[in-house]
Motif scaffolding. Sequence first.
Motif, short mmCIF file in Angstrom:
data_model
loop_
_atom_site.label_atom_id
_atom_site.label_comp_id
_atom_site.label_asym_id
_atom_site.label_seq_id
_atom_site.Cartn_x
_atom_site.Cartn_y
_atom_site.Cartn_z
N GLY A 671 0.83 -1.22 0.00
CA GLY A 671 0.00 0.00 0.00
C GLY A 671 0.86 1.26 0.00
O GLY A 671 0.55 2.24 -0.71
N ALA A 672 1.91 1.22 0.79
CA ALA A 672 2.80 2.38 0.86
C ALA A 672 3.47 2.62 -0.50
O ALA A 672 3.59 3.77 -0.97
N TRP A 673 3.83 1.53 -1.10
CA TRP A 673 4.44 1.66 -2.44
C TRP A 673 3.47 2.28 -3.44
O TRP A 673 3.81 3.18 -4.19
N VAL A 693 -6.33 6.53 -4.66
CA VAL A 693 -5.57 5.32 -4.24
C VAL A 693 -6.42 4.51 -3.26
O VAL A 693 -7.00 5.07 -2.33
N ASN A 694 -6.48 3.20 -3.51
CA ASN A 694 -7.24 2.32 -2.60
C ASN A 694 -6.43 2.03 -1.35
O ASN A 694 -5.25 1.71 -1.43
N VAL A 695 -7.09 2.14 -0.21
CA VAL A 695 -6.40 1.84 1.06
C VAL A 695 -7.16 0.72 1.78
O VAL A 695 -8.38 0.82 1.96
N SER A 696 -6.43 -0.27 2.12
CA SER A 696 -7.06 -1.42 2.78
C SER A 696 -7.33 -1.14 4.26
O SER A 696 -6.63 -0.36 4.90
N ALA A 697 -8.34 -1.81 4.79
CA ALA A 697 -8.66 -1.70 6.22
C ALA A 697 -7.47 -2.11 7.07
O ALA A 697 -7.24 -1.56 8.15
N VAL A 698 -6.71 -3.05 6.56
CA VAL A 698 -5.54 -3.53 7.33
C VAL A 698 -4.54 -2.39 7.53
O VAL A 698 -3.91 -2.27 8.58
N GLN A 699 -4.43 -1.52 6.52
CA GLN A 699 -3.49 -0.39 6.63
C GLN A 699 -3.93 0.58 7.73
O GLN A 699 -3.10 1.18 8.39
N GLY A 704 0.68 4.49 11.17
CA GLY A 704 1.68 4.81 10.15
C GLY A 704 1.09 5.16 8.80
O GLY A 704 1.81 5.56 7.89
N LEU A 705 -0.27 5.01 8.67
CA LEU A 705 -0.87 5.35 7.37
C LEU A 705 -0.74 6.85 7.09
O LEU A 705 -0.32 7.26 6.00
N GLU A 706 -1.06 7.64 8.13
CA GLU A 706 -0.99 9.09 7.93
C GLU A 706 0.42 9.51 7.56
O GLU A 706 0.64 10.34 6.66
N GLY A 741 -10.94 9.48 13.66
CA GLY A 741 -9.95 10.49 14.04
C GLY A 741 -8.86 10.61 12.97
O GLY A 741 -8.47 11.72 12.55
N SER A 742 -8.41 9.45 12.54
CA SER A 742 -7.35 9.40 11.54
C SER A 742 -7.83 10.01 10.23
O SER A 742 -7.12 10.80 9.58
#
Length: 855
Positions: A671-673, A693-699, A704-706, A741-742
């Motif tokens: 995801g980061a890539w 960009v698709n972001v998974s729930a796991v991320q 660290g996603l932000e 919050g995020s």
Amino acid sequence: MTASRPVPHSDRGAAAPVRPAHEAEATEHRRTEAHLVEWEARLRAIEAAHAMAEHIAAFGHWRIDVATRTIAWSDGIARIFGRNQERATLPLDTHIGFYHPDDVERVRSAMDEALAGRSRTLGGGYEHRSRLLRPDGEVRVVAVHGLGEHDDAGRLVSVFGVCLDVTELVHSEQRLRQTGEAMRATLEAMDQGLVMIGPDDRVQVHNQRARDLLDLSDEVLHEGASFAAVRRHLAERGEFRSAPPEAREWLERGGFPTGIQGYERRRPDGTILETQLAPMASGGLVCTYTDLTERRQGEAALRSAEADYQSLFQNAVIGVYRARLDGGIVQANRALARLHGYGGGLMPAEGFNHDWYVEPDRHTAFLKCLETEGHVEDFVSEVRRHVGGERIWVAETAWVVRDAEGKPVWFEGTVADATERKRAQALIEHMARHDALTGLPNRRLFQETLSREIDGARRDGGWVAVLCCDLDRFKAVNDTFGHPAGDALLRVVASRLRGALREGDGVARLGGDEFAIILPGRGGARRIAAVARRLIQAAGRPVDLGGRAATVGVSIGVAVWPKHGDSADTLFKNADIALYRAKDSGRNTFRFYESGMALAVATRNLLEIDMRASIRSGGFALHYQPIFALADGAPQGFEALLRWDHPVHGSISPGAFIPLAEESGLITQLGAWALHEACREAVSWPGDLRVAVNVSAVQFRKTGLEHSVMRALAASGLPAGRLELEITESVLMQDSDAVIGSLHRLRAMGVRIALDDFGTGYSSLSYLCRFPFDKIKIDRSFIRDIDEPVAAAVVRAVVGLGERLGMAITAEGVETEEQLERVRRKGCTEVQGFLLGRPQPAAQAMALVAGRAAA
Ligand code: C2E
Ligand code: CA
Ligand code: CA
């Protein structure tokens, strides 16, 4: 016997004178002669009578001649001395020598005294009792009386003596004395007091013990004392106060009881005295006194100990009994009687048998164990109550009681109600084999049952199918509604699965949302597929969770013994492989195991390894699908979609590898890539074209996603407003406060947030209120089914909501002009789909947009 009769009678020693013969004289002479003869005869008769008397009465006589110191014996003397052979006259010293050596001197001095005239005995004789020694060694005792004979001048001429054999008398005197002594000793040694009263009511015999026991001084109780006085003394002291009334009567009256009597009384000093009275034939009375204080105290102590024991025995909360070796109970306490069902805890008078086991061999086993081991410990059995026959469980302990020789005489034991314990045990056993949530058998029982069914089929023929079931989208329900709701759903599904089966089939919960089913059968296996379909149908029906409906599906993998595996383990493993395949083929479906599947699963594992390698080596790429505004057809931007070009398998779709990346956690890196790559690409695009960009729930689950977003923006220099993050409802279903919050923070950076795949979740509309999304992307399935009223209504509602909240509404997966027309009419603001542009590498995508814009 000696021929001559030497007994020298004084009147015979001077014989009658013989006169000269003439006629008258002759006549006289003849008369005298005859007279003499007659006299002689008479004398002889007297002598004979005398001798006989001596013989019979065992006495004899003698005469000692003082002048010659000789002694003349009668036959009686010879007999007494055992010396018939001796001469009738013999020296006195010889005679004295016949006495017992110990007595000789005494006899001699007595005789010397007498012969010397010094005897103090009346008439100058003597008297003694001495022992003599017969020639054969026998000792006899004689009593001797001597009497002096004097001449006219008063001189002692001879001593005439009588000797009486008193041996028997002496012996009996001796015996009498010994008996008396023995009696006295016995009396004094007796533990009992004894008082013998004569007919004259005087004390004849008594012992010290009597004085002690009655506490009487010898002034009161002594030989010859008046027993009436003794009794009075005792009565005055109040001794008879506690005597029984019938005894008191004659005690106070002073009479003797008739027949043997006995009574017991407590003396004023507290001691307990037993009196026995036995009247004697002679008219007297023998009283014996026994101190019973200790005995009575001992008895009382024993009684109290027995009472204590009985109380302990009877009041014990567990059953206690004593039984014969054949099991017949001879004594049982209340607890045991109660256990047997006897009302009030009373043991039946006729006793009862120990045999009460439900299992027929149990009694024999119990007795056998007792016999061989001597005891039985914690023997837990199911038994039938004697009364009523109710079944309960008991825990028994028993032991053999032996006599002094070690021979078993009976056995004793305790019996405790073990029903509760057994119930708890059964519960624990049940829990060890069952799932607490659904009550279904657990993995362990499932494995046991499967092995048993296979063994049975191997023996009796037939097949055994194993169906591994995995709920689809259960995690989402759990995350959306919380664990209690998830649990409720599992229970509903469990009961539906159970309901879809028939008797003899088994369903187990293996954990999480995994279930497994065992179907045993014979003949054709068509039934298996039918059951699988029924299960899918049953599980797929919406479940009401406190007013909110949730829907899960089920994927099923099937393996059948013996075709798909010989052992329970293989069979289960292969059913599991088939399950993977079922999930891969779009879920909510079932697959039978096929030999190639194992390879497919192996491949899946290999894919994960390959994915790691590809992340490092740059095997992933992003394709871009354009998004257009519906109002004027202007391009709005592109959605970045991951592509994996596998070095061996070629292009692999995200639908296949994204779940794998999520499971393995690789999605974070991937995801980061994707973020970096998409931003780097988008920064070169003209105008304000955005990149989604698709972001998974796991991320979101990992921190660290932000940070990752900020770095991507910073690294690329892309303005935050041109980045859009697509998240699905599953993101919001997790710990939503943290997630929201995020999201707010990301949005505060200027990043846009879109809700992807809208309509596939559970509570889409409610989420829309919780976070101000910039965009809603309606899932492709709604666009496909847009002609159907439900889908149309959902689209209409979302559009309405979007208008009101100022959100863009994107229709996904538009493939036809009709769909395009419809979504336009419904009021969607943006559109995306193959009709307008497939995902493709950036350059081509850009070219396409440029071409369209030019067109
Ligand atoms: P998605 O986010 O819903 O992406 C849209 C999917 O719909 C894409 O599938 C796209 O090729 C497909 N699509 C677009 N228009 C049409 C159409 O008209 N007809 C049909 N049949 N399909 C259309 P794709 O590329 O296979 O991606 C599948 C899913 O994989 C995505 O669904 C997304 O959920 C996930 N995905 C792709 N890339 C990423 C990524 O970088 N990160 C994450 N987390 N997920 C990604
Ligand atoms: Ca998407
Ligand atoms: Ca989508």
